[in-house]
Design a protein around this motif. Structure first.
Motif, PDB file in Angstrom:
ATOM      1  N   PHE A 170     -35.398   7.521   2.074  1.00  0.00           N
ATOM      2  CA  PHE A 170     -36.564   7.359   1.091  1.00  0.00           C
ATOM      3  C   PHE A 170     -35.896   6.442   0.010  1.00  0.00           C
ATOM      4  O   PHE A 170     -36.425   5.923  -0.863  1.00  0.00           O
ATOM      5  CB  PHE A 170     -36.970   8.484   0.456  1.00  0.00           C
ATOM      6  CG  PHE A 170     -38.051   8.445  -0.414  1.00  0.00           C
ATOM      7  CD1 PHE A 170     -39.378   7.485  -0.014  1.00  0.00           C
ATOM      8  CD2 PHE A 170     -38.181   9.248  -1.724  1.00  0.00           C
ATOM      9  CE1 PHE A 170     -40.148   7.273  -0.979  1.00  0.00           C
ATOM     10  CE2 PHE A 170     -39.246   8.890  -2.423  1.00  0.00           C
ATOM     11  CZ  PHE A 170     -40.269   8.166  -2.188  1.00  0.00           C
ATOM     12  N   ARG A 228     -44.779   9.416  -0.532  1.00  0.00           N
ATOM     13  CA  ARG A 228     -43.709   8.921   0.390  1.00  0.00           C
ATOM     14  C   ARG A 228     -44.081   8.094   1.641  1.00  0.00           C
ATOM     15  O   ARG A 228     -43.540   7.680   2.426  1.00  0.00           O
ATOM     16  CB  ARG A 228     -42.835  10.059   1.192  1.00  0.00           C
ATOM     17  CG  ARG A 228     -42.423  10.687  -0.203  1.00  0.00           C
ATOM     18  CD  ARG A 228     -41.238  11.641   0.273  1.00  0.00           C
ATOM     19  NE  ARG A 228     -40.439  12.265  -0.665  1.00  0.00           N
ATOM     20  CZ  ARG A 228     -39.109  12.414  -0.470  1.00  0.00           C
ATOM     21  NH1 ARG A 228     -38.417  12.094   0.791  1.00  0.00           N
ATOM     22  NH2 ARG A 228     -38.547  12.967  -1.422  1.00  0.00           N
ATOM     23  N   THR A 265     -43.872  13.765  -9.206  1.00  0.00           N
ATOM     24  CA  THR A 265     -44.190  13.978  -7.570  1.00  0.00           C
ATOM     25  C   THR A 265     -44.396  12.517  -7.128  1.00  0.00           C
ATOM     26  O   THR A 265     -45.579  11.857  -7.667  1.00  0.00           O
ATOM     27  CB  THR A 265     -45.255  14.949  -7.091  1.00  0.00           C
ATOM     28  OG1 THR A 265     -44.798  16.259  -7.712  1.00  0.00           O
ATOM     29  CG2 THR A 265     -45.252  14.926  -5.868  1.00  0.00           C
ATOM     30  N   ALA A 291     -40.615   9.713   6.704  1.00  0.00           N
ATOM     31  CA  ALA A 291     -40.792   9.426   5.237  1.00  0.00           C
ATOM     32  C   ALA A 291     -40.206  10.658   4.265  1.00  0.00           C
ATOM     33  O   ALA A 291     -39.957  10.564   3.109  1.00  0.00           O
ATOM     34  CB  ALA A 291     -42.352   9.339   5.093  1.00  0.00           C
ATOM     35  N   SER A 292     -40.496  11.731   4.914  1.00  0.00           N
ATOM     36  CA  SER A 292     -39.864  13.129   3.988  1.00  0.00           C
ATOM     37  C   SER A 292     -38.405  13.304   3.956  1.00  0.00           C
ATOM     38  O   SER A 292     -37.725  13.953   3.391  1.00  0.00           O
ATOM     39  CB  SER A 292     -40.180  14.305   4.757  1.00  0.00           C
ATOM     40  OG  SER A 292     -39.736  14.490   6.024  1.00  0.00           O
ATOM     41  N   ASP A 293     -37.502  12.038   4.784  1.00  0.00           N
ATOM     42  CA  ASP A 293     -35.890  12.469   4.573  1.00  0.00           C
ATOM     43  C   ASP A 293     -35.551  11.458   3.577  1.00  0.00           C
ATOM     44  O   ASP A 293     -35.857  10.506   3.322  1.00  0.00           O
ATOM     45  CB  ASP A 293     -35.507  11.713   6.173  1.00  0.00           C
ATOM     46  CG  ASP A 293     -33.836  11.646   6.031  1.00  0.00           C
ATOM     47  OD1 ASP A 293     -33.294  12.458   5.358  1.00  0.00           O
ATOM     48  OD2 ASP A 293     -33.348  11.005   6.787  1.00  0.00           O
ATOM     49  N   ASP A 294     -35.024  12.153   2.559  1.00  0.00           N
ATOM     50  CA  ASP A 294     -34.614  11.614   1.360  1.00  0.00           C
ATOM     51  C   ASP A 294     -33.407  10.635   1.534  1.00  0.00           C
ATOM     52  O   ASP A 294     -33.356   9.667   0.829  1.00  0.00           O
ATOM     53  CB  ASP A 294     -33.743  12.678   0.395  1.00  0.00           C
ATOM     54  CG  ASP A 294     -34.794  13.659  -0.316  1.00  0.00           C
ATOM     55  OD1 ASP A 294     -35.717  13.088  -0.461  1.00  0.00           O
ATOM     56  OD2 ASP A 294     -34.324  14.742  -0.560  1.00  0.00           O
ATOM     57  N   ARG A 347     -37.661   4.937  -6.362  1.00  0.00           N
ATOM     58  CA  ARG A 347     -38.326   5.294  -5.307  1.00  0.00           C
ATOM     59  C   ARG A 347     -39.129   4.309  -4.949  1.00  0.00           C
ATOM     60  O   ARG A 347     -40.206   4.022  -5.764  1.00  0.00           O
ATOM     61  CB  ARG A 347     -38.516   6.670  -5.324  1.00  0.00           C
ATOM     62  CG  ARG A 347     -37.532   7.633  -5.737  1.00  0.00           C
ATOM     63  CD  ARG A 347     -37.018   8.316  -4.737  1.00  0.00           C
ATOM     64  NE  ARG A 347     -36.144   9.247  -5.062  1.00  0.00           N
ATOM     65  CZ  ARG A 347     -35.359  10.433  -4.218  1.00  0.00           C
ATOM     66  NH1 ARG A 347     -35.624   9.992  -2.958  1.00  0.00           N
ATOM     67  NH2 ARG A 347     -34.599  11.179  -4.705  1.00  0.00           N
ATOM     68  N   HIS A 357     -44.118  10.810   9.563  1.00  0.00           N
ATOM     69  CA  HIS A 357     -44.157  11.804   8.190  1.00  0.00           C
ATOM     70  C   HIS A 357     -42.731  12.523   8.053  1.00  0.00           C
ATOM     71  O   HIS A 357     -42.346  12.472   7.080  1.00  0.00           O
ATOM     72  CB  HIS A 357     -45.246  12.856   8.517  1.00  0.00           C
ATOM     73  CG  HIS A 357     -46.565  12.569   7.940  1.00  0.00           C
ATOM     74  ND1 HIS A 357     -47.339  11.803   9.099  1.00  0.00           N
ATOM     75  CD2 HIS A 357     -47.157  12.346   6.887  1.00  0.00           C
ATOM     76  CE1 HIS A 357     -48.425  11.291   8.254  1.00  0.00           C
ATOM     77  NE2 HIS A 357     -48.375  11.825   7.090  1.00  0.00           N
ATOM     78  N   LEU A 358     -42.212  12.675   9.091  1.00  0.00           N
ATOM     79  CA  LEU A 358     -40.714  13.220   9.082  1.00  0.00           C
ATOM     80  C   LEU A 358     -39.841  12.129   8.413  1.00  0.00           C
ATOM     81  O   LEU A 358     -38.887  12.353   7.823  1.00  0.00           O
ATOM     82  CB  LEU A 358     -40.257  13.867  10.457  1.00  0.00           C
ATOM     83  CG  LEU A 358     -41.008  15.106  11.082  1.00  0.00           C
ATOM     84  CD1 LEU A 358     -40.449  15.426  12.324  1.00  0.00           C
ATOM     85  CD2 LEU A 358     -40.665  16.181  10.160  1.00  0.00           C
TER      86      LEU A 358
END
Length: 135
Positions: free
Chosen positions: A133, A12, A9, A127-130, A71, A124-125
């Motif tokens: 990323f 992000r 994990t 950063a959560s988008d692959d 990443r 946050h949205l």
């Protein structure tokens, strides 16, 4: 895909909090645009905080995921008791970090824009988008 574990994990997003007497987005105006040097102590303090966040964005999470894709953190923010500043780091250029203007945490009655809390949700949205990323 295997279940996430602490080893697989990855973070992000990096956020830092500062009191407003140590950091304010308006202090960026005290940096000489021709050479990037601080013109006074306010600009110097601004640059210190940005450099600290840049270091964490550069070093945190820079490893391969379960699919062996490198990443790295790309987004961050600084929150004070007055505002939120969003940051985007470009790993392709060694010192390239973009900072937004401050988004107020307590907008006034006639405020017509994005509040600091909505800006935090948005970053946050992002950063959560692959797709955003992968570097």
């Amino acid at each position: 895909l295997p279940s996430p574990t602490p080893e697989t994990t990855l973070p992000r997003l990096f956020g830092d909090n500062k009191p407003s007497y140590k950091f304010h987005s308006s202090w960026m105006a005290h940096i000489d645009p021709t050479n990037g040097h601080a013109m006074n102590t306010l600009a110097s303090e601004y640059q210190k905080v940005i450099a600290q966040v840049r270091f964490y964005l550069k070093t945190t999470g820079a490893r391969r995921d379960v699919m062996q894709v490198v990443r790295r953190l790309r987004y961050g923010y600084i929150i004070t008791d007055e505002e939120v500043i969003l940051l985007r780091y470009d790993h392709g250029q060694a010192n390239s970090i973009s900072a937004s203007d401050g988004f107020p945490l307590r907008p006034g009655a006639n405020f017509n824009g994005i509040s600091g809390l909505l800006a935090l949700v948005w970053i946050h949205l992002m950063a959560s988008d692959d797709a955003n990323f992968l570097i």
